[in-house]
Scaffold this motif. Structure first.
Motif, PDB file in Angstrom:
ATOM      1  N   ASP A  67       0.785  -1.478   0.380  1.00 10.51           N
ATOM      2  CA  ASP A  67       0.240  -0.490   0.109  1.00 10.51           C
ATOM      3  C   ASP A  67       0.759   0.636   0.238  1.00 10.51           C
ATOM      4  O   ASP A  67       0.458   1.484   0.005  1.00 10.51           O
ATOM      5  CB  ASP A  67      -0.936  -0.045   0.757  1.00 10.51           C
ATOM      6  CG  ASP A  67      -0.523  -0.653   2.531  1.00 10.51           C
ATOM      7  OD1 ASP A  67       0.485  -1.616   2.281  1.00 10.51           O
ATOM      8  OD2 ASP A  67      -0.857   0.041   3.133  1.00 10.51           O
ATOM      9  N   GLU A  71       0.318   4.663  -2.424  1.00 10.96           N
ATOM     10  CA  GLU A  71       0.403   6.011  -1.901  1.00 10.96           C
ATOM     11  C   GLU A  71       1.195   6.881  -2.798  1.00 10.96           C
ATOM     12  O   GLU A  71       1.667   7.888  -3.509  1.00 10.96           O
ATOM     13  CB  GLU A  71       0.783   6.013  -0.616  1.00 10.96           C
ATOM     14  CG  GLU A  71      -0.513   5.495   0.358  1.00 10.96           C
ATOM     15  CD  GLU A  71      -1.536   6.029  -0.238  1.00 10.96           C
ATOM     16  OE1 GLU A  71      -1.590   7.291  -1.034  1.00 10.96           O
ATOM     17  OE2 GLU A  71      -2.906   5.669  -0.098  1.00 10.96           O
ATOM     18  N   LEU A 145      -3.293  -5.648  -1.358  1.00 14.11           N
ATOM     19  CA  LEU A 145      -3.846  -4.106  -0.733  1.00 14.11           C
ATOM     20  C   LEU A 145      -5.397  -4.680   0.434  1.00 14.11           C
ATOM     21  O   LEU A 145      -6.181  -5.249  -0.250  1.00 14.11           O
ATOM     22  CB  LEU A 145      -4.264  -3.142  -1.495  1.00 14.11           C
ATOM     23  CG  LEU A 145      -3.395  -3.284  -2.960  1.00 14.11           C
ATOM     24  CD1 LEU A 145      -3.345  -2.124  -4.187  1.00 14.11           C
ATOM     25  CD2 LEU A 145      -1.794  -2.220  -2.113  1.00 14.11           C
ATOM     26  N   GLN A 149      -7.997   0.573  -1.353  1.00 13.24           N
ATOM     27  CA  GLN A 149      -7.146   0.699  -1.953  1.00 13.24           C
ATOM     28  C   GLN A 149      -7.385   0.637  -3.369  1.00 13.24           C
ATOM     29  O   GLN A 149      -7.007   0.428  -4.968  1.00 13.24           O
ATOM     30  CB  GLN A 149      -5.365   0.157  -1.518  1.00 13.24           C
ATOM     31  CG  GLN A 149      -5.098   1.333  -0.674  1.00 13.24           C
ATOM     32  CD  GLN A 149      -4.422   2.252  -0.979  1.00 13.24           C
ATOM     33  OE1 GLN A 149      -4.133   2.808  -2.227  1.00 13.24           O
ATOM     34  NE2 GLN A 149      -2.674   2.746  -0.584  1.00 13.24           N
ATOM     35  N   GLN A 150      -7.902  -1.578  -3.282  1.00 18.46           N
ATOM     36  CA  GLN A 150      -8.141  -2.216  -4.437  1.00 18.46           C
ATOM     37  C   GLN A 150      -9.137  -1.188  -5.387  1.00 18.46           C
ATOM     38  O   GLN A 150      -9.580  -1.956  -6.775  1.00 18.46           O
ATOM     39  CB  GLN A 150      -8.501  -3.579  -4.069  1.00 18.46           C
ATOM     40  CG  GLN A 150      -8.016  -4.240  -3.037  1.00 18.46           C
ATOM     41  CD  GLN A 150      -8.082  -5.715  -1.979  1.00 18.46           C
ATOM     42  OE1 GLN A 150      -9.138  -6.130  -2.733  1.00 18.46           O
ATOM     43  NE2 GLN A 150      -7.462  -6.317  -2.091  1.00 18.46           N
TER      44      GLN A 150
END
Length: 311
Positions: A67, A71, A145, A149-150
């Protein structure tokens, strides 16, 4: 020998430096590129990653977790608007500098400060396929993730990566050019007919694809959504997809994709770039439409009322 570990490998590449040297001159352009790479490296470090090495106009970085790599990819794209001094900001704003990113999760081994392994190879191959302002990845990273996030990622198709016998499912992180402008695009689209599909015709082969069946890939591969036979055409040469009431064409190839809209004298050349398809015209793969031997696919962007497209 190093120990094998599972890590996220990120490749980032600045594009447009050649044009930048022509526009700004050697000294100023070199400053822009050098400071841009330095800025990208700072963002990687701040996000918890480590720059393994710089590669010409790009860099390679490693992350312990998936993750933070995602980002950082978002921050890298955003960073091009924060370049300084003024000359750099103007260069980025006018599109002279563009960025593409690829991330892969998998096994790697570190030897003498460098990283090797499957994740490195996959990330490098994905970078070859990425277009300007895109971040590409594959399923193994997505599974690492959290759910929020996915949701950033959209499957684009199974693409052929160099060195892999079978096509690999590839995902793209929703780019800011679609996400941040979503509300504006929808408001504009409500005032006009939103496209419902596209008709493609090549040497008597005609297919109609609805927006629901997109994305679709044009290429030489038998697995391509629209398959053509031409040695100048890549196995996965170009991609057509629908976002926010528009249909987009993206070049994925080494030889380029050319678009000529009906009524226009000049053709648009895409080299890992993206354009909006509208009306009708010709998509030429691997060679310009002025070459009579090139693969020329006739396209018509369609709006349906009662008729359902056949896919």
């Amino acid at each position: 020998m190093g120990t094998t570990k599972e890590r996220a490998i990120l490749f980032a590449d600045l594009r447009g430096s050649t044009a930048l040297y022509l526009k700004l001159g050697n000294t100023e352009a070199a400053t822009v590129v050098t400071q841009s790479l330095s800025l990208l490296g700072q963002i990687v470090a701040k996000g918890g990653g480590r720059v393994v090495k710089t590669l010409g106009d790009g860099l390679m970085a490693v992350f312990d977790q998936a993750d933070p790599a995602v980002e950082v990819a978002v921050s890298l794209h955003d960073s091009l608007e924060r370049l300084a001094p003024i000359a750099q900001h103007q260069a980025a704003r006018h599109g002279a500098i563009r960025l593409k990113v690829a991330i892969a999760w998998g096994e790697m081994v570190e030897v003498d400060g460098d990283c090797f392994g499957d994740a490195v190879n996959v990330a490098a191959r994905l970078l070859d396929l990425a277009g300007d302002h895109e971040t590409l990845t594959t399923g193994p990273l997505l599974r690492e993730l959290p759910s929020d996030q996915q949701e950033r990622f959209r499957s684009i198709d199974k693409l052929h990566l160099r060195g892999r016998k079978e096509p690999v499912p590839v995902l793209r992180m929703e780019a800011r050019r679609f996400g941040d402008t979503l509300s504006t695009v929808i408001m504009d689209a409500q005032e006009t007919d939103m496209p419902d599909g596209i008709r493609l015709n090549w040497l008597g082969t005609e297919r109609v694809f609805s927006t629901a069946s997109m994305p679709l890939v044009l290429g030489r591969s038998p697995q391509a959504s629209f398959c053509v036979s031409d040695s100048r055409v890549s196995r996965s040469h170009a991609r057509i997809e629908s976002h926010s009431g528009h249909i987009y064409l993206s070049d994925l190839s080494y030889n380029g994709t050319h678009v000529r809209f009906d009524g226009d004298d000049q053709a648009l050349t895409l080299r890992r770039g993206t354009c909006t398809l509208h009306g009708s015209g010709v998509i030429s793969l691997g060679a310009p439409s002025t070459d009579p031997t090139s693969t020329q696919i006739r396209f018509d962007v369609l709006s349906f009322s009662d008729t359902l497209p056949q896919c």
